[in-house]
Design an enzyme around this catalytic site. Structure first.
Site, mmCIF file in Angstrom:
data_model
loop_
_atom_site.group_PDB
_atom_site.id
_atom_site.type_symbol
_atom_site.label_atom_id
_atom_site.label_comp_id
_atom_site.label_asym_id
_atom_site.label_seq_id
_atom_site.Cartn_x
_atom_site.Cartn_y
_atom_site.Cartn_z
ATOM 1 N N SER A 125 0.806 -1.218 0.000
ATOM 2 C CA SER A 125 0.000 0.000 0.000
ATOM 3 C C SER A 125 0.839 1.267 0.000
ATOM 4 O O SER A 125 0.377 2.317 -0.469
ATOM 5 C CB SER A 125 -0.975 0.002 1.179
ATOM 6 O OG SER A 125 -0.285 -0.207 2.394
ATOM 7 N N HIS A 177 1.238 5.207 4.327
ATOM 8 C CA HIS A 177 0.368 5.646 3.240
ATOM 9 C C HIS A 177 0.643 7.104 2.879
ATOM 10 O O HIS A 177 0.707 7.459 1.700
ATOM 11 C CB HIS A 177 -1.094 5.465 3.638
ATOM 12 C CG HIS A 177 -1.500 4.037 3.785
ATOM 13 N ND1 HIS A 177 -2.755 3.656 4.233
ATOM 14 C CD2 HIS A 177 -0.821 2.889 3.537
ATOM 15 C CE1 HIS A 177 -2.821 2.338 4.243
ATOM 16 N NE2 HIS A 177 -1.667 1.848 3.837
#
Length: 226
Positions: A125, A177
């Site tokens: 991610s 992220h």
């Protein structure tokens, strides 16, 4: 070599497919060596673990992109890589995609290393948020294009939604992220699009390069001294 074969090879999103195959093979390895939710297995397969990074295992700032925790983790990230990664590779080309993907993973893992509190983490991610950052940046850099502006807004909303979700979910590395998103945003300015010059000038590319390197150096220093 047959020219048609070369043409077809260049048109394939082979970097994305290669990354996808490797992360699926790594997940299979995790599963058969004790389970993908075992902390020891995750560390053995290259997950990000701050104490080991501090003693010199710097590759753990890259290898976590291939390591996943549980079936749903690998499933969601693999589908995201296939659809969004394939589209980005087709748009920016193979070598740009390769560099943006792995350097976004690096900046994401560095952000996690600096601010994540030392928790064990893994997953693609960080790099996938870098791909979100690519679309957001294109909406800023090519603001004379209706397509890039609209697509950039859509991915900005998608990234914002995911980050808000991260705030209320357990076990999510929101710093990774954020770092990946910032990295992808800066890197597509650095590399630009194939056959196109940035309308805002080469100074944007130089500035984005310096800023990306400075951020990575600062995050590494902060992670080492914390």
């Amino acid at each position: 070599m047959n020219s048609n074969f070369v043409r077809r090879w260049r048109q394939q999103n082979w970097v994305m497919l290669l990354i996808l195959v490797v992360q699926l093979l790594v997940f299979a390895g995790e599963t058969f060596s004790g389970g993908s939710e075992s902390g020891l297995v995750l560390v053995n397969w290259g997950a990000k673990y701050d104490p080991l990074i501090r003693i010199g295992e710097w590759w753990r700032l890259i290898t976590p992109v291939f390591v996943h925790i549980g079936f749903m983790h690998i499933l969601v990230n693999s589908f995201t890589l296939y659809y969004i990664g394939g589209a980005v590779e087709e748009m920016i080309g193979h070598w740009r995609f390769f560099l943006v993907y792995f350097l976004s993973a690096l900046s994401g893992n560095l952000m996690s290393f600096a601010f994540g509190g030392g928790a064990l983490s893994a997953g693609a991610s960080t790099a996938l948020f870098g791909l979100f950052g690519v679309y957001i940046a294109l909406g800023v850099v090519f603001d004379d294009s209706m397509y890039y502006r609209q697509t950039g807004r859509q991915f900005l909303m998608l990234a914002a939604f995911n980050l808000v979700f991260d705030l209320f979910a357990q076990g999510i590395d929101i710093w990774g992220h954020i770092g990946g998103l910032l990295g992808g945003f800066l890197l597509i300015i650095v590399f630009a699009l194939p056959g196109q010059k940035l309308r805002k000038g080469v100074y944007w590319q130089i500035g984005a390069s310096v800023l990306f390197l400075a951020i990575c150096a600062f995050l590494y220093w902060l992670g080492m001294v914390r």
